[in-house]
Design a protein around this motif. Structure first.
Motif, PDB file in Angstrom:
ATOM      1  N   THR A 260      -3.277   9.962  -7.730  1.00  0.00           N
ATOM      2  CA  THR A 260      -3.865   8.638  -7.480  1.00  0.00           C
ATOM      3  C   THR A 260      -3.426   7.591  -8.497  1.00  0.00           C
ATOM      4  O   THR A 260      -3.309   6.408  -8.153  1.00  0.00           O
ATOM      5  CB  THR A 260      -5.398   8.734  -7.458  1.00  0.00           C
ATOM      6  OG1 THR A 260      -5.853   9.353  -8.671  1.00  0.00           O
ATOM      7  CG2 THR A 260      -5.863   9.568  -6.275  1.00  0.00           C
ATOM      8  N   GLU A 261      -3.191   7.988  -9.743  1.00  0.00           N
ATOM      9  CA  GLU A 261      -2.738   7.008 -10.736  1.00  0.00           C
ATOM     10  C   GLU A 261      -1.364   6.474 -10.376  1.00  0.00           C
ATOM     11  O   GLU A 261      -1.076   5.285 -10.578  1.00  0.00           O
ATOM     12  CB  GLU A 261      -2.740   7.636 -12.130  1.00  0.00           C
ATOM     13  CG  GLU A 261      -4.125   7.916 -12.682  1.00  0.00           C
ATOM     14  CD  GLU A 261      -4.975   6.658 -12.757  1.00  0.00           C
ATOM     15  OE1 GLU A 261      -4.463   5.616 -13.218  1.00  0.00           O
ATOM     16  OE2 GLU A 261      -6.156   6.717 -12.329  1.00  0.00           O
TER      17      GLU A 261
ATOM     18  N   GLU B 259      -0.220   6.199  -7.323  1.00  0.00           N
ATOM     19  CA  GLU B 259      -0.445   5.300  -6.193  1.00  0.00           C
ATOM     20  C   GLU B 259      -0.906   3.925  -6.683  1.00  0.00           C
ATOM     21  O   GLU B 259      -0.419   2.887  -6.211  1.00  0.00           O
ATOM     22  CB  GLU B 259      -1.486   5.897  -5.243  1.00  0.00           C
ATOM     23  CG  GLU B 259      -1.001   7.099  -4.452  1.00  0.00           C
ATOM     24  CD  GLU B 259      -2.075   7.667  -3.544  1.00  0.00           C
ATOM     25  OE1 GLU B 259      -1.732   8.141  -2.457  1.00  0.00           O
ATOM     26  OE2 GLU B 259      -3.266   7.641  -3.933  1.00  0.00           O
ATOM     27  N   LYS B 260      -1.855   3.908  -7.620  1.00  0.00           N
ATOM     28  CA  LYS B 260      -2.354   2.637  -8.154  1.00  0.00           C
ATOM     29  C   LYS B 260      -1.239   1.854  -8.836  1.00  0.00           C
ATOM     30  O   LYS B 260      -1.145   0.625  -8.701  1.00  0.00           O
ATOM     31  CB  LYS B 260      -3.497   2.900  -9.135  1.00  0.00           C
ATOM     32  CG  LYS B 260      -4.761   3.441  -8.495  1.00  0.00           C
ATOM     33  CD  LYS B 260      -5.807   3.776  -9.551  1.00  0.00           C
ATOM     34  CE  LYS B 260      -7.048   4.391  -8.932  1.00  0.00           C
ATOM     35  NZ  LYS B 260      -8.036   4.785  -9.972  1.00  0.00           N
TER      36      LYS B 260
ATOM     37  N   ILE C 166       1.175  -0.205  -6.371  1.00  0.00           N
ATOM     38  CA  ILE C 166       0.707  -1.383  -5.635  1.00  0.00           C
ATOM     39  C   ILE C 166       1.194  -2.656  -6.321  1.00  0.00           C
ATOM     40  O   ILE C 166       0.968  -2.881  -7.512  1.00  0.00           O
ATOM     41  CB  ILE C 166      -0.828  -1.394  -5.532  1.00  0.00           C
ATOM     42  CG1 ILE C 166      -1.348  -0.118  -4.888  1.00  0.00           C
ATOM     43  CG2 ILE C 166      -1.289  -2.625  -4.740  1.00  0.00           C
ATOM     44  CD1 ILE C 166      -0.843   0.136  -3.504  1.00  0.00           C
TER      45      ILE C 166
ATOM     46  N   ASP D 227       0.864  -1.184   0.000  1.00  0.00           N
ATOM     47  CA  ASP D 227       0.000   0.000   0.000  1.00  0.00           C
ATOM     48  C   ASP D 227       0.897   1.228   0.000  1.00  0.00           C
ATOM     49  O   ASP D 227       2.076   1.157   0.353  1.00  0.00           O
ATOM     50  CB  ASP D 227      -0.922   0.002   1.226  1.00  0.00           C
ATOM     51  CG  ASP D 227      -2.172   0.852   1.023  1.00  0.00           C
ATOM     52  OD1 ASP D 227      -2.250   1.553  -0.009  1.00  0.00           O
ATOM     53  OD2 ASP D 227      -3.064   0.815   1.894  1.00  0.00           O
TER      54      ASP D 227
END
Length: 331
Positions: free
Chosen positions: A273-274, A276-277, A280, A257
């Motif tokens: 956010t992209e 961050e995705k 993962i 995470d």
């Protein structure tokens, strides 16, 4: 400075009622930003409603293991609190990288969320400014805009949000608890501040009469490895050119995470956010962090004088992710 009345609120309900009844009223607590704005006629309230003595000055552990920070807790008290330093060190470091000790002693958590941009065109009333007076123009868009936005700007406003604390709160997925004429509600931190769009005069999604009661931090175990990196022209109390809040959770050598937020690049704390995705499940190495930084800066639209922020932000993201993946600490 225009004439105004001063009223000390007897309770949260009293403060809300007074603010609801008078659209030109303003709340005041520490006053570290508001008083500056009053001095240069940026705000001309009909009355100041003093909320500084209301019972919103506690830091409490929540049943889910998170923390609830009262809106009147000083920045110093938040940064120095043992639970914050242990469980959310990136928040403590973000606060300490901001203003002087004297200002942190006076400034409140709620006030930090509501501070306004330090765009020099906004502060200088000799210039037009859509944030100050909608429809007059944005001289920063074509003027000296080295400190201004590379994300989320509009032709109405290119200013950036000045807070360090708010970047950390965005990364932590905080929730803002507010009380207003319609009762209590919670606003996810990502939805609290606004992009300028066609209404740059509005910084937040608060409704008339609403008062910030607290900020809730959800339990984020891996936030203990969180870091805050602030890049600025000078170390002493300057606003960020670019800042990054990051926390990485590892499972073996791979990323389980991650939280990432940037400051100094938009009208609100910016969550890539992209990126961050993408992170993962990837190995926590230099190549991964480099690619995440490239993804995070996709869509950046620099102005005439701030194109350097793109490469600066990429390097900051790589550095912050690397340090967090190694357990955190001072960047």
């Amino acid at each position: 400075m225009n004439n105004f009345t001063y009223i000390r609120a007897a309770s949260v309900k009293d403060a809300v009622q007074r603010a609801t009844a008078d659209k030109d009223a303003m709340f005041i607590a520490g006053g570290t930003n508001l008083v500056d704005r009053l001095k240069v006629f940026l705000d001309e309230p009909s009355q100041l409603i003093d909320i500084s003595r209301l019972q919103m000055q506690r830091i409490e552990r929540m049943p889910n293991g998170g923390l609830r920070l009262g809106s009147l807790v000083s920045n110093t008290a938040v940064a120095d609190h043992a639970d914050v330093r242990r469980d959310y060190p990136l928040l403590s470091r973000a606060i300490l990288s901001g203003a002087s000790q004297q200002i942190r002693n006076m400034a409140t958590l709620g006030g930090n969320l509501l501070q306004r941009t330090r765009c020099p065109y906004y502060y200088d009333t000799a210039f037009p400014c859509n944030k100050r007076e909608p429809g007059t123009g944005c001289p920063a868009a074509t003027g000296i805009n080295r400190m201004h936005a590379i994300f989320g700007a509009s032709d109405q406003c290119v200013a950036v949000h000045p807070s360090d604390m708010c970047v950390a709160l965005a990364a932590l997925d905080a929730v803002v608890d507010v009380e207003g004429p319609k009762g209590k509600r919670q606003i996810p931190f990502a939805d609290f501040h606004r992009l300028p769009g066609n209404a740059p005069q509005r910084d937040t999604n608060l409704e008339m009469g609403e008062l910030i009661a607290a900020v809730s931090l959800p339990p984020v175990p891996f936030a203990k490895s969180g870091v805050y990196l602030k890049l600025r022209d000078r170390t002493s109390y300057a606003f960020a050119l670019v800042s990054v809040a990051a926390a990485v959770d590892l499972e073996g050598d791979n990323i389980k995470d991650v939280r990432l937020a940037m400051g100094g690049v938009a009208h609100k704390p910016w969550r890539p956010t992209e990126a961050e995705k993408f992170l993962i499940g990837k190995p926590a190495n230099a190549a991964t962090f480099q690619q995440a930084a490239e993804i995070a800066l996709r869509g950046a639209k620099p102005l005439a004088h701030n194109g350097f922020k793109i490469e600066l932000a990429k390097r900051a993201i790589r550095r912050a992710l690397t340090v967090s993946a190694k357990g955190g600490g001072v960047v």
